[in-house]
Scaffold this motif. Structure first.
Motif, PDB file in Angstrom:
ATOM      1  N   LEU A   1     -44.750  24.803 -44.475  1.00  0.00           N
ATOM      2  CA  LEU A   1     -44.056  24.907 -43.200  1.00  0.00           C
ATOM      3  C   LEU A   1     -43.125  23.716 -42.983  1.00  0.00           C
ATOM      4  O   LEU A   1     -42.047  23.860 -42.399  1.00  0.00           O
ATOM      5  CB  LEU A   1     -45.089  25.008 -42.074  1.00  0.00           C
ATOM      6  CG  LEU A   1     -44.611  25.147 -40.630  1.00  0.00           C
ATOM      7  CD1 LEU A   1     -45.642  25.927 -39.815  1.00  0.00           C
ATOM      8  CD2 LEU A   1     -44.399  23.778 -39.981  1.00  0.00           C
ATOM      9  N   GLY A   2     -43.514  22.558 -43.469  1.00  0.00           N
ATOM     10  CA  GLY A   2     -42.721  21.358 -43.266  1.00  0.00           C
ATOM     11  C   GLY A   2     -41.605  21.145 -44.267  1.00  0.00           C
ATOM     12  O   GLY A   2     -40.716  20.311 -44.022  1.00  0.00           O
ATOM     13  N   THR A   3     -41.609  21.884 -45.388  1.00  0.00           N
ATOM     14  CA  THR A   3     -40.616  21.622 -46.439  1.00  0.00           C
ATOM     15  C   THR A   3     -39.742  22.821 -46.778  1.00  0.00           C
ATOM     16  O   THR A   3     -38.818  22.698 -47.576  1.00  0.00           O
ATOM     17  CB  THR A   3     -41.309  21.149 -47.733  1.00  0.00           C
ATOM     18  OG1 THR A   3     -42.140  22.203 -48.244  1.00  0.00           O
ATOM     19  CG2 THR A   3     -42.143  19.905 -47.493  1.00  0.00           C
ATOM     20  N   ILE A   4     -39.997  23.977 -46.173  1.00  0.00           N
ATOM     21  CA  ILE A   4     -39.295  25.199 -46.552  1.00  0.00           C
ATOM     22  C   ILE A   4     -37.862  25.255 -46.033  1.00  0.00           C
ATOM     23  O   ILE A   4     -37.020  26.002 -46.554  1.00  0.00           O
ATOM     24  CB  ILE A   4     -40.077  26.444 -46.052  1.00  0.00           C
ATOM     25  CG1 ILE A   4     -39.545  27.750 -46.651  1.00  0.00           C
ATOM     26  CG2 ILE A   4     -40.029  26.523 -44.527  1.00  0.00           C
ATOM     27  CD1 ILE A   4     -39.853  27.923 -48.095  1.00  0.00           C
ATOM     28  N   ALA A   5     -37.528  24.448 -45.031  1.00  0.00           N
ATOM     29  CA  ALA A   5     -36.240  24.578 -44.343  1.00  0.00           C
ATOM     30  C   ALA A   5     -35.052  24.507 -45.295  1.00  0.00           C
ATOM     31  O   ALA A   5     -34.059  25.236 -45.118  1.00  0.00           O
ATOM     32  CB  ALA A   5     -36.114  23.509 -43.255  1.00  0.00           C
ATOM     33  N   ASP A   6     -35.127  23.649 -46.302  1.00  0.00           N
ATOM     34  CA  ASP A   6     -33.994  23.484 -47.217  1.00  0.00           C
ATOM     35  C   ASP A   6     -33.708  24.737 -48.038  1.00  0.00           C
ATOM     36  O   ASP A   6     -32.623  24.868 -48.605  1.00  0.00           O
ATOM     37  CB  ASP A   6     -34.244  22.303 -48.163  1.00  0.00           C
ATOM     38  CG  ASP A   6     -34.180  20.961 -47.444  1.00  0.00           C
ATOM     39  OD1 ASP A   6     -33.654  20.932 -46.318  1.00  0.00           O
ATOM     40  OD2 ASP A   6     -34.657  19.963 -48.007  1.00  0.00           O
ATOM     41  N   ARG A   7     -34.663  25.665 -48.122  1.00  0.00           N
ATOM     42  CA  ARG A   7     -34.460  26.888 -48.906  1.00  0.00           C
ATOM     43  C   ARG A   7     -33.881  28.038 -48.075  1.00  0.00           C
ATOM     44  O   ARG A   7     -33.533  29.080 -48.641  1.00  0.00           O
ATOM     45  CB  ARG A   7     -35.787  27.349 -49.524  1.00  0.00           C
ATOM     46  CG  ARG A   7     -36.330  26.400 -50.564  1.00  0.00           C
ATOM     47  CD  ARG A   7     -37.605  26.958 -51.194  1.00  0.00           C
ATOM     48  NE  ARG A   7     -37.391  28.180 -51.942  1.00  0.00           N
ATOM     49  CZ  ARG A   7     -37.044  28.243 -53.224  1.00  0.00           C
ATOM     50  NH1 ARG A   7     -36.834  27.122 -53.907  1.00  0.00           N
ATOM     51  NH2 ARG A   7     -36.901  29.420 -53.826  1.00  0.00           N
TER      52      ARG A   7
ATOM     53  N   GLU B   1     -42.307  27.956 -33.529  1.00  0.00           N
ATOM     54  CA  GLU B   1     -40.949  27.489 -33.825  1.00  0.00           C
ATOM     55  C   GLU B   1     -40.587  27.778 -35.281  1.00  0.00           C
ATOM     56  O   GLU B   1     -39.431  28.107 -35.585  1.00  0.00           O
ATOM     57  CB  GLU B   1     -40.825  25.993 -33.533  1.00  0.00           C
ATOM     58  CG  GLU B   1     -40.783  25.644 -32.060  1.00  0.00           C
ATOM     59  CD  GLU B   1     -39.463  26.008 -31.400  1.00  0.00           C
ATOM     60  OE1 GLU B   1     -38.537  26.489 -32.106  1.00  0.00           O
ATOM     61  OE2 GLU B   1     -39.352  25.833 -30.187  1.00  0.00           O
ATOM     62  N   TYR B   2     -41.558  27.656 -36.176  1.00  0.00           N
ATOM     63  CA  TYR B   2     -41.295  27.996 -37.575  1.00  0.00           C
ATOM     64  C   TYR B   2     -40.889  29.458 -37.705  1.00  0.00           C
ATOM     65  O   TYR B   2     -39.869  29.782 -38.342  1.00  0.00           O
ATOM     66  CB  TYR B   2     -42.525  27.722 -38.445  1.00  0.00           C
ATOM     67  CG  TYR B   2     -42.390  28.361 -39.812  1.00  0.00           C
ATOM     68  CD1 TYR B   2     -41.586  27.796 -40.787  1.00  0.00           C
ATOM     69  CD2 TYR B   2     -43.018  29.582 -40.102  1.00  0.00           C
ATOM     70  CE1 TYR B   2     -41.414  28.417 -42.028  1.00  0.00           C
ATOM     71  CE2 TYR B   2     -42.855  30.196 -41.333  1.00  0.00           C
ATOM     72  CZ  TYR B   2     -42.049  29.603 -42.289  1.00  0.00           C
ATOM     73  OH  TYR B   2     -41.877  30.226 -43.508  1.00  0.00           O
TER      74      TYR B   2
ATOM     75  N   GLY C   1     -51.877  18.238 -38.281  1.00  0.00           N
ATOM     76  CA  GLY C   1     -51.393  18.101 -36.915  1.00  0.00           C
ATOM     77  C   GLY C   1     -50.442  19.207 -36.485  1.00  0.00           C
ATOM     78  O   GLY C   1     -49.690  19.046 -35.516  1.00  0.00           O
ATOM     79  N   ILE C   2     -50.451  20.340 -37.176  1.00  0.00           N
ATOM     80  CA  ILE C   2     -49.542  21.435 -36.858  1.00  0.00           C
ATOM     81  C   ILE C   2     -50.131  22.244 -35.701  1.00  0.00           C
ATOM     82  O   ILE C   2     -51.266  22.714 -35.768  1.00  0.00           O
ATOM     83  CB  ILE C   2     -49.305  22.326 -38.080  1.00  0.00           C
ATOM     84  CG1 ILE C   2     -48.594  21.526 -39.176  1.00  0.00           C
ATOM     85  CG2 ILE C   2     -48.497  23.563 -37.712  1.00  0.00           C
ATOM     86  CD1 ILE C   2     -48.500  22.244 -40.503  1.00  0.00           C
TER      87      ILE C   2
ATOM     88  N   VAL D   1     -46.415  28.105 -47.720  1.00  0.00           N
ATOM     89  CA  VAL D   1     -45.636  29.279 -47.346  1.00  0.00           C
ATOM     90  C   VAL D   1     -45.443  30.171 -48.570  1.00  0.00           C
ATOM     91  O   VAL D   1     -45.137  29.694 -49.671  1.00  0.00           O
ATOM     92  CB  VAL D   1     -44.264  28.852 -46.785  1.00  0.00           C
ATOM     93  CG1 VAL D   1     -43.350  30.052 -46.602  1.00  0.00           C
ATOM     94  CG2 VAL D   1     -44.446  28.114 -45.464  1.00  0.00           C
ATOM     95  N   ALA D   2     -45.610  31.475 -48.379  1.00  0.00           N
ATOM     96  CA  ALA D   2     -45.293  32.463 -49.420  1.00  0.00           C
ATOM     97  C   ALA D   2     -43.776  32.494 -49.576  1.00  0.00           C
ATOM     98  O   ALA D   2     -43.062  32.880 -48.646  1.00  0.00           O
ATOM     99  CB  ALA D   2     -45.826  33.837 -49.024  1.00  0.00           C
TER     100      ALA D   2
END
Length: 306
Positions: free
Chosen positions: A270-276, A38-39, A30-31, A249-250
């Motif tokens: 894309l949905g989980t990279i934010a914490d890094r 935005e990513y 659903g992306i 994501v690379a």
């Protein structure tokens, strides 16, 4: 401003217009195009230092990852004038590549259905002299444990050669190991050094590693690919989304993360990279480019050892 047909995203000093923002690019997840834009707006602070000044090849999926796709090198005439470009020679002519030096460009490219950015290993001002050397660790089958083991061996060898290195997931199948260079050596010399390093490692571990380009010659061994170290060749940019289910994501890694048995090439999405994004695992690893002259002498010495 937004509507069913268009929306705008503020990106740095510019406002970028996106057409069809609700277009779904990753059907199983659903992306949408807006989500992708935005990513790239969010990740730009980490990604742009790895893009600035580098010619790009754009991997475009205007109808989503299940539709048609194409690789684009030449910048379309309709791209806005504020997007930086570099005209570089090719056989029989020139190509005008996109350069991505700001957040607005990254957002605009996402709006054009560009899911993945592939970057040169050199910069546009000296395109024949790379400032990155890359080893592409391509696993046999889906054996990521073999990739992790090979990366550790390669890291140890680069330490013997007194070269700094950094590692990242490709977001697809394997890992990339990168070495920062001082841009003195041309591509031919860099590629020869990379292959010599890979050949030494495969000589030490002939049962598990190979530099054979042909799959039938690999016989289940992991392929150490050095062929990306050439003029106009590209490697996936750090923090790029891959056009695969889940939007992996690379992702740049700290070397200690290689020892994690749960690591694989698509660990972050894309949905989980934010914490890094709050911390840079590479920190200063690639900041100062190194000469290959001393490393080449060390490689010869290691190769000549009985």
């Amino acid at each position: 401003m937004s509507s069913a047909e268009t929306t705008t995203i503020r990106a740095g000093r510019r406002t970028v217009r996106l057409s069809r923002p609700d277009k779904v690019l990753f059907p199983d997840d659903g992306i949408t195009k807006s989500d992708l834009a935005e990513y790239y707006r969010t990740v730009a602070r980490r990604m742009l230092p790895h893009l600035r000044g580098r010619p790009l090849m754009l991997e475009r999926h205007p109808d989503g990852i299940d539709g048609g796709a194409f690789m684009q090198k030449d910048t379309p005439d309709y791209f806005p004038d504020w997007i930086d470009r570099a005209e570089l020679p090719k056989e029989g002519g020139t190509v005008t590549h996109v350069l991505c030096g700001d957040t607005a460009t990254a957002v605009y490219l996402a709006g054009q259905g560009c899911i993945t950015l592939h970057r040169w290993l050199s910069r546009a001002d000296r395109p024949d002299h790379p400032d990155r050397l890359v080893f592409d660790l391509d696993p046999p089958e889906d054996d990521f444990a073999a990739v992790r083991a090979a990366a550790r061996l390669l890291h140890d060898l680069l330490d013997e050669l007194e070269l700094p290195s950094a590692v990242m997931t490709t977001g697809s199948r394997g890992l990339h190991v990168l070495v920062p260079l001082d841009r003195r050596a041309p591509f031919d010399d860099v590629r020869d050094f990379a292959l010599g390093t890979a050949n030494l490692l495969t000589a030490r571990h002939p049962d598990t590693l190979t530099t054979a380009p042909r799959k039938e010659a690999r016989r289940g061994r992991l392929y150490l690919d050095t062929q990306r170290n050439a003029y106009a060749q590209t490697a996936v940019a750090p923090y790029s989304v891959r056009a695969l289910p889940g939007a992996p994501v690379a992702t740049p890694l700290a070397w200690a993360e290689i020892d994690d048995p749960d690591l694989d090439a698509r660990r972050w999405t894309l949905g989980t990279i934010a914490d890094r994004l709050d911390n840079d695992p590479w920190r200063n690893a690639l900041r100062r480019g190194r000469s290959l002259a001393a490393a080449r002498r060390r490689l010869t010495t290691l190769r000549d050892k009985p």
